[in-house]
Design an enzyme around this catalytic site. Structure first.
Site, PDB file in Angstrom:
ATOM      1  N   GLY A  96      -3.185  24.414  22.386  1.00 61.41           N
ATOM      2  CA  GLY A  96      -2.206  23.739  23.232  1.00 61.41           C
ATOM      3  C   GLY A  96      -1.109  24.591  23.836  1.00 61.41           C
ATOM      4  O   GLY A  96      -0.091  24.062  24.271  1.00 61.41           O
ATOM      5  N   TRP A 124      -1.122  26.258  26.679  1.00 63.33           N
ATOM      6  CA  TRP A 124      -0.968  25.987  28.113  1.00 63.33           C
ATOM      7  C   TRP A 124      -0.253  24.648  28.308  1.00 63.33           C
ATOM      8  O   TRP A 124       0.592  24.501  29.182  1.00 63.33           O
ATOM      9  CB  TRP A 124      -2.339  25.974  28.814  1.00 63.33           C
ATOM     10  CG  TRP A 124      -2.868  27.355  29.102  1.00 63.33           C
ATOM     11  CD1 TRP A 124      -2.514  28.503  28.452  1.00 63.33           C
ATOM     12  CD2 TRP A 124      -3.818  27.735  30.100  1.00 63.33           C
ATOM     13  NE1 TRP A 124      -3.200  29.576  28.990  1.00 63.33           N
ATOM     14  CE2 TRP A 124      -4.004  29.141  29.998  1.00 63.33           C
ATOM     15  CE3 TRP A 124      -4.548  27.049  31.059  1.00 63.33           C
ATOM     16  CZ2 TRP A 124      -4.881  29.839  30.829  1.00 63.33           C
ATOM     17  CZ3 TRP A 124      -5.426  27.754  31.887  1.00 63.33           C
ATOM     18  CH2 TRP A 124      -5.583  29.131  31.773  1.00 63.33           C
ATOM     19  N   ASP A 161      -9.824  18.493  24.890  1.00 61.02           N
ATOM     20  CA  ASP A 161     -10.537  19.543  24.145  1.00 61.02           C
ATOM     21  C   ASP A 161     -11.536  18.903  23.184  1.00 61.02           C
ATOM     22  O   ASP A 161     -11.377  17.750  22.784  1.00 61.02           O
ATOM     23  CB  ASP A 161      -9.571  20.440  23.357  1.00 61.02           C
ATOM     24  CG  ASP A 161     -10.196  21.788  23.013  1.00 61.02           C
ATOM     25  OD1 ASP A 161      -9.863  22.787  23.684  1.00 61.02           O
ATOM     26  OD2 ASP A 161     -11.035  21.852  22.086  1.00 61.02           O
ATOM     27  N   ASP A 188     -15.681  16.133  25.282  1.00 61.74           N
ATOM     28  CA  ASP A 188     -16.480  17.274  25.748  1.00 61.74           C
ATOM     29  C   ASP A 188     -16.447  17.285  27.273  1.00 61.74           C
ATOM     30  O   ASP A 188     -16.899  16.324  27.913  1.00 61.74           O
ATOM     31  CB  ASP A 188     -17.916  17.075  25.230  1.00 61.74           C
ATOM     32  CG  ASP A 188     -18.836  18.207  25.628  1.00 61.74           C
ATOM     33  OD1 ASP A 188     -18.446  19.037  26.474  1.00 61.74           O
ATOM     34  OD2 ASP A 188     -19.955  18.256  25.076  1.00 61.74           O
ATOM     35  N   ASP A 242      -9.077  26.687  30.501  1.00 63.99           N
ATOM     36  CA  ASP A 242      -9.127  27.963  29.766  1.00 63.99           C
ATOM     37  C   ASP A 242     -10.343  27.945  28.848  1.00 63.99           C
ATOM     38  O   ASP A 242     -10.355  28.570  27.804  1.00 63.99           O
ATOM     39  CB  ASP A 242      -7.823  28.088  28.954  1.00 63.99           C
ATOM     40  CG  ASP A 242      -7.617  29.488  28.394  1.00 63.99           C
ATOM     41  OD1 ASP A 242      -8.215  30.436  28.923  1.00 63.99           O
ATOM     42  OD2 ASP A 242      -6.852  29.624  27.420  1.00 63.99           O
ATOM     43  N   LYS A 297     -10.751  29.923  33.738  1.00 56.83           N
ATOM     44  CA  LYS A 297     -11.198  31.204  33.168  1.00 56.83           C
ATOM     45  C   LYS A 297     -12.642  31.466  33.582  1.00 56.83           C
ATOM     46  O   LYS A 297     -13.466  30.556  33.580  1.00 56.83           O
ATOM     47  CB  LYS A 297     -11.105  31.123  31.646  1.00 56.83           C
ATOM     48  CG  LYS A 297     -11.761  32.298  30.987  1.00 56.83           C
ATOM     49  CD  LYS A 297     -11.246  32.709  29.662  1.00 56.83           C
ATOM     50  CE  LYS A 297     -11.142  31.732  28.550  1.00 56.83           C
ATOM     51  NZ  LYS A 297     -10.139  32.179  27.601  1.00 56.83           N
TER      52      LYS A 297
HETATM   53  N1  SAM Z   1      -5.690  27.123  26.671  1.00 58.08           N
HETATM   54  C1  SAM Z   1      -5.697  26.950  25.233  1.00 58.08           C
HETATM   55  C2  SAM Z   1      -4.311  27.219  24.743  1.00 58.08           C
HETATM   56  O1  SAM Z   1      -3.499  27.714  25.500  1.00 58.08           O
HETATM   57  O2  SAM Z   1      -4.020  26.911  23.591  1.00 58.08           O
HETATM   58  C3  SAM Z   1      -6.700  27.848  24.568  1.00 58.08           C
HETATM   59  C4  SAM Z   1      -8.116  27.436  24.859  1.00 58.08           C
HETATM   60  S1  SAM Z   1      -9.280  28.212  23.826  1.00 58.08           S
HETATM   61  C5  SAM Z   1      -9.338  29.830  24.469  1.00 58.08           C
HETATM   62  C6  SAM Z   1     -10.790  27.554  24.364  1.00 58.08           C
HETATM   63  C7  SAM Z   1     -10.977  26.099  24.019  1.00 58.08           C
HETATM   64  O3  SAM Z   1     -12.126  25.617  24.727  1.00 58.08           O
HETATM   65  C8  SAM Z   1     -11.252  25.810  22.548  1.00 58.08           C
HETATM   66  O4  SAM Z   1     -10.206  25.055  22.002  1.00 58.08           O
HETATM   67  C9  SAM Z   1     -12.554  25.004  22.568  1.00 58.08           C
HETATM   68  O5  SAM Z   1     -12.565  23.928  21.640  1.00 58.08           O
HETATM   69  C10 SAM Z   1     -12.573  24.492  23.994  1.00 58.08           C
HETATM   70  N2  SAM Z   1     -13.891  24.065  24.458  1.00 58.08           N
HETATM   71  C11 SAM Z   1     -15.041  24.784  24.440  1.00 58.08           C
HETATM   72  N3  SAM Z   1     -16.049  24.044  24.926  1.00 58.08           N
HETATM   73  C12 SAM Z   1     -15.535  22.831  25.271  1.00 58.08           C
HETATM   74  C13 SAM Z   1     -16.079  21.640  25.822  1.00 58.08           C
HETATM   75  N4  SAM Z   1     -17.380  21.549  26.127  1.00 58.08           N
HETATM   76  N5  SAM Z   1     -15.261  20.583  26.044  1.00 58.08           N
HETATM   77  C14 SAM Z   1     -13.941  20.672  25.721  1.00 58.08           C
HETATM   78  N6  SAM Z   1     -13.363  21.771  25.195  1.00 58.08           N
HETATM   79  C15 SAM Z   1     -14.144  22.837  24.974  1.00 58.08           C
END
Ligand code: SAM
Length: 388
Positions: free
Chosen positions: A53, A55, A122, A138, A179, A219
């Site tokens: 969280g 962002w 997320d 998802d 992200d 990203k």
């Molecule tokens: N932007 C976030 C922050 O600032 O805290 C960090 C994000 S982290 C690098 C990547 C996130 O992508 C993870 O929390 C992961 O659970 C989520 N993620 C991956 N695949 C996903 C999906 N299909 N649907 C939702 N979230 C997903």
């Protein structure tokens, strides 16, 4: 690697804890904002793949509390100064006044915005953040769109599902950020493929909710054929730039696409049933970008956009376009790849927000059950007990 050595290895990891950010990613968004003014005139935002969280924290501080947070995380005097000057006032911070010449409080340099709506999504549960609607879903699943539309507009009729007309009525969002990152396997091509699936999912959600003029930031992993992706984004956004914030390790293929001025071609209808990236076609007759000349126009006025990430060999109809590349953030600031010497009295802090449901939790529980003992295989690999 212990906390302290991670502090040394990664200045942004340490800074994030010192400043109260849930993750070091906060600096990436701040540095992108500094370069692209992402938050200007923005009040409705969707934060995809948002956990833990950081962002969303940035969004909350900038949009809800009205702070201007600088690229290195602290409230930035230059911003405060700029805001004051913009409104024709002397800089209240520089002048050290407790109120502006027109009698407003010193904190008047903060501009909380009206009608702010921020929805964060997320797969992982996310600890609550003030003013942020958090959804556990998802982003690659079509059922997420009605959830998102409902979160954006409580009057949204869920029965309307994700039909084009109900989606059109929901296109009220100024900015979509993503992200998203899969759990990296280390198999380079596979990681890039899964990442690109997340990107397409994010883009399709963005197309469903963005209003004309809106922005999309996501990203990417810069792999082979990424210029095909840029070309497709250029069909629906006026400006597409690839940016590499200073806080993103130079050694990583990670970068961010920053797309501004969403201009869907006339007749374009966003749909998750028939999403972009998997054979979706756009009507070229109405496309007004520079790509008009470059695209392969068929007699029926349709261009093929079926050049998604699953296409291994680009076909002759693939359109490529090189997006401008920008390094952003203060280049004299911390190098995300460097090791930094810490003062002798350095105390390593705990992370601000430990993961709520980490995948390694089960392993820890199993270890605890076994009293900390692990079985060693013949190869010396630590074996976990298999669940019955
Ligand atoms: N932007 C976030 C922050 O600032 O805290 C960090 C994000 S982290 C690098 C990547 C996130 O992508 C993870 O929390 C992961 O659970 C989520 N993620 C991956 N695949 C996903 C999906 N299909 N649907 C939702 N979230 C997903």
């Amino acid at each position: 690697m212990g906390k302290s050595s991670k502090d040394k290895r990664d200045a942004y990891y340490r800074l994030a804890k010192e400043q109260g950010w849930r993750a070091r990613s906060a600096f990436k968004l701040l540095q992108l904002d500094e370069e692209f003014n992402l938050f200007e005139d923005v009040s409705r935002v969707v934060d995809l793949c948002a956990a833990p969280g950081s962002w969303s924290q940035v969004l909350s501080r900038v949009l809800i509390k009205g702070e201007r947070v600088g690229r290195n995380g602290w409230e930035d005097r230059r911003y405060a100064d700029g805001l004051a000057r913009k409104s024709g006032e002397e800089s209240v911070l520089e002048a050290g006044l407790s109120s502006t010449p027109n009698g407003e409080e010193k904190t008047a340099i903060r501009h909380p915005r009206k009608d702010v709506k921020i929805v964060a999504i997320d797969l992982q549960p996310m600890s609550p953040l003030e003013g942020i609607t958090c959804l556990k879903a998802d982003i690659t699943h079509p059922s997420t769109i009605p959830l998102l539309l409902k979160a954006l507009d409580p009057d949204y009729a869920a029965s309307a599902s994700s039909t084009s007309s109900s989606i059109a009525a929901s296109q009220t969002v100024d900015l979509v950020i993503s992200d998203g990152a899969p759990d990296v396997t280390g198999l380079h091509d596979l990681d890039i493929y899964v990442q690109s699936q997340l990107l397409w999912a994010a883009l399709n959600l963005a197309l469903c909710v963005l209003k004309p003029g809106g922005k999309f930031v996501a990203k990417i992993f810069r792999g082979r054929d990424v210029d095909i992706l840029y070309a497709q984004l250029k069909v629906v956004f006026e400006h597409v730039t690839v940016a590499k914030p200073r806080s993103s390790r130079a050694s990583s293929v990670e970068a961010f696409i920053v797309c501004t001025n969403f201009q869907p071609p006339a007749g374009f209808k966003a749909s998750l049933e028939n999403p972009l990236g998997a054979g979706r076609k756009l009507d070229i007759n109405t496309i007004t970008t520079d790509l008009d000349q470059a695209t392969q126009k068929r007699e029926d006025g349709i261009i093929e956009l079926d050049v998604g990430p699953e296409t291994n060999e680009p076909s002759s109809t693939d359109i490529r376009w090189i997006a401008p590349f920008l390094a952003c953030g203060d280049l004299s600031s911390f190098d995300a790849d460097a090791s930094h010497k810490l003062p002798d009295d350095h105390v390593s802090l705990d992370p601000v927000q430990p993961p709520t449901a980490p995948p390694y939790r089960r392993a820890l529980e199993e270890r605890r059950k076994m009293g900390g003992a692990y079985g060693k295989t013949k190869l010396g690999v630590t074996a976990l007990p298999v669940a019955g």
